[in-house]
Design a protein around this motif. Structure first.
Motif, PDB file in Angstrom:
ATOM      1  N   GLU A  30       0.820  -1.212   0.000  1.00 17.10           N
ATOM      2  CA  GLU A  30       0.000   0.000   0.000  1.00 17.10           C
ATOM      3  C   GLU A  30       0.858   1.267   0.000  1.00 17.10           C
ATOM      4  O   GLU A  30       0.344   2.365  -0.275  1.00 17.10           O
ATOM      5  N   GLU A  31       2.157   1.133   0.283  1.00 14.28           N
ATOM      6  CA  GLU A  31       3.033   2.299   0.315  1.00 14.28           C
ATOM      7  C   GLU A  31       3.756   2.534  -1.016  1.00 14.28           C
ATOM      8  O   GLU A  31       4.593   3.427  -1.106  1.00 14.28           O
ATOM      9  N   LEU A  32       3.422   1.740  -2.032  1.00 12.79           N
ATOM     10  CA  LEU A  32       4.098   1.901  -3.318  1.00 12.79           C
ATOM     11  C   LEU A  32       3.881   3.288  -3.886  1.00 12.79           C
ATOM     12  O   LEU A  32       4.828   3.908  -4.407  1.00 12.79           O
ATOM     13  N   ASP A  33       2.668   3.797  -3.806  1.00  9.04           N
ATOM     14  CA  ASP A  33       2.404   5.144  -4.330  1.00  9.04           C
ATOM     15  C   ASP A  33       3.267   6.184  -3.612  1.00  9.04           C
ATOM     16  O   ASP A  33       3.739   7.145  -4.230  1.00  9.04           O
ATOM     17  N   GLY A  34       3.479   6.014  -2.322  1.00  5.00           N
ATOM     18  CA  GLY A  34       4.328   6.932  -1.578  1.00  5.00           C
ATOM     19  C   GLY A  34       5.779   6.865  -2.009  1.00  5.00           C
ATOM     20  O   GLY A  34       6.464   7.895  -2.101  1.00  5.00           O
ATOM     21  N   VAL A  35       6.256   5.652  -2.299  1.00  3.83           N
ATOM     22  CA  VAL A  35       7.627   5.498  -2.784  1.00  3.83           C
ATOM     23  C   VAL A  35       7.794   6.175  -4.136  1.00  3.83           C
ATOM     24  O   VAL A  35       8.776   6.903  -4.372  1.00  3.83           O
ATOM     25  N   LEU A  36       6.829   5.954  -5.026  1.00  6.31           N
ATOM     26  CA  LEU A  36       6.909   6.568  -6.357  1.00  6.31           C
ATOM     27  C   LEU A  36       6.837   8.085  -6.266  1.00  6.31           C
ATOM     28  O   LEU A  36       7.521   8.792  -7.012  1.00  6.31           O
ATOM     29  N   ARG A  37       6.046   8.583  -5.325  1.00  2.23           N
ATOM     30  CA  ARG A  37       5.980  10.029  -5.144  1.00  2.23           C
ATOM     31  C   ARG A  37       7.317  10.563  -4.636  1.00  2.23           C
ATOM     32  O   ARG A  37       7.753  11.647  -5.044  1.00  2.23           O
ATOM     33  N   SER A  38       7.969   9.827  -3.767  1.00  2.00           N
ATOM     34  CA  SER A  38       9.275  10.259  -3.256  1.00  2.00           C
ATOM     35  C   SER A  38      10.294  10.330  -4.388  1.00  2.00           C
ATOM     36  O   SER A  38      11.084  11.281  -4.465  1.00  2.00           O
ATOM     37  N   TYR A  39      10.279   9.345  -5.283  1.00  2.00           N
ATOM     38  CA  TYR A  39      11.188   9.377  -6.428  1.00  2.00           C
ATOM     39  C   TYR A  39      10.846  10.540  -7.350  1.00  2.00           C
ATOM     40  O   TYR A  39      11.748  11.222  -7.863  1.00  2.00           O
ATOM     41  N   SER A  40       9.559  10.784  -7.562  1.00  2.00           N
ATOM     42  CA  SER A  40       9.163  11.898  -8.426  1.00  2.00           C
ATOM     43  C   SER A  40       9.603  13.235  -7.836  1.00  2.00           C
ATOM     44  O   SER A  40      10.084  14.115  -8.557  1.00  2.00           O
ATOM     45  N   ASP A  41       9.444  13.389  -6.524  1.00  2.00           N
ATOM     46  CA  ASP A  41       9.860  14.631  -5.876  1.00  2.00           C
ATOM     47  C   ASP A  41      11.369  14.825  -5.978  1.00  2.00           C
ATOM     48  O   ASP A  41      11.847  15.959  -6.163  1.00  2.00           O
ATOM     49  N   SER A  42      12.111  13.743  -5.853  1.00  2.00           N
ATOM     50  CA  SER A  42      13.572  13.839  -5.945  1.00  2.00           C
ATOM     51  C   SER A  42      13.997  14.264  -7.341  1.00  2.00           C
ATOM     52  O   SER A  42      14.884  15.116  -7.505  1.00  2.00           O
TER      53      SER A  42
END
Length: 320
Positions: A256-268
């Protein structure tokens, strides 16, 4: 030797501090920055002592067109290399593509860059002025990197293709302008030295900008993961790299945290493109110092309009 130590100290300090190997206030990082400062002072004094035999010739380097053209080329080349290095990370880590398809997906920026590089060179040969192309290149590159900063996991194919065409066109339009400006600002005997200077500036800038981009990415990723995916450690994400499978393996058991991980990569990645927007803005400012000069060669025997005007202004013999 002194210059090598200077550059090595700066790059290691940025790499160690940005990669979380050492903290920014550690003795190692501070010592490297101090060593770089000392070597910089030694290098400047040595170059002044060597005079015309210096690696970076002072009389040439002090010309406004030379140093602005060199720095302009540094910014444009740095933007090209950094973007080419991090766009595949977006397609692999965020979009979930494999290495081959991520390479295919960056073709819009490459093809538009090549097309504009050839077209701008031909246009300068035809019309003679490089400054409009240099300024337009920096402005369009800034806009393109700004558009790339909006990339997320839900960005459509049409959008990321269009964004790449914009940024690739901007880079391509200005790739040759620094070299053209520098070559036409010095005497023919000084052209090899001037070209060596701008190539040195481009390579130096690329090395520094890549390390800075790595630092921006790692620092943003490690600070954003605790907010969006608390179960994933920043160090684990850095160790995993940008492969699609490796990124998604980080959330095994916590899918369920995959979207959060992808958002972190996008922000970086977004912060890297913000950095490149600033770099392109600096290039736009520098382009104004590259001079407004017609670089077209006048055929032998042809009288230019300026020369004809001067000739008409000289009174004929016996004329008062």
């Amino acid at each position: 030797m002194v210059l090598t130590l200077l550059l090595l100290s700066v790059l290691l300090a940025l790499q160690f501090g940005g990669g979380n190997t050492y903290s920014w206030d550690s003795a190692t990082v501070i010592g490297l920055f101090c060593g770089a400062g000392v070597n910089a002072i030694i290098f400047i004094f040595w170059e002044r002592k060597m005079g015309e035999q210096a690696m970076l010739s002072g009389p040439i380097l002090r010309q406004r067109v030379i140093w602005t053209g060199s720095l302009f080329g540094m910014c444009i080349m740095g933007s090209m290399i950094v973007t080419s290095n991090w766009l595949p990370t977006y397609f692999q880590a965020v979009k979930g593509e494999g290495p081959t398809m991520s390479g295919v997906h960056v073709l819009p920026s490459i093809l538009s860059q090549v097309f504009l590089a050839v077209g701008s060179g031909a246009a300068v040969s035809r019309f003679g002025y490089y400054l409009p192309w240099a300024s337009a290149s920096a402005a369009v590159t800034a806009i393109g990197n700004g558009l790339l900063s909006t990339l997320t996991a839900s960005t459509s194919t049409a959008a990321w293709i269009g964004y790449q065409i914009v940024v690739g066109s901007g880079r391509g339009a200005g790739m040759q302008m620094g070299l053209i400006a520098v070559q036409n600002a010095v005497q023919p005997s000084q052209v090899p030295v001037a070209i060596a200077m701008i190539i040195f500036a481009q390579n130096l800038g690329t090395s520094i900008f890549i390390v800075i981009a790595n630092t921006v990415f790692s620092q943003t990723l490690t600070s954003s993961l605790p907010r969006y995916a608390p179960s994933v450690s920043g160090q684990a994400a850095l160790d995993a790299g940008s492969g699609a499978g490796a990124v998604r393996n980080l959330v095994i058991g916590h899918e369920e945290e995959l979207d959060g991980v992808l958002r972190s990569y996008s922000d970086s990645l977004r912060n890297i493109f913000y950095f490149l927007v600033g770099l392109a803005g600096l290039a736009l400012f520098l382009s104004t110092g590259m001079g407004w000069k017609d670089v077209r060669k006048t055929p032998k025997g042809k009288v230019t309009e300026d020369a004809l005007t001067e000739e008409e202004s000289v009174p004929e013999k016996g004329e008062v």
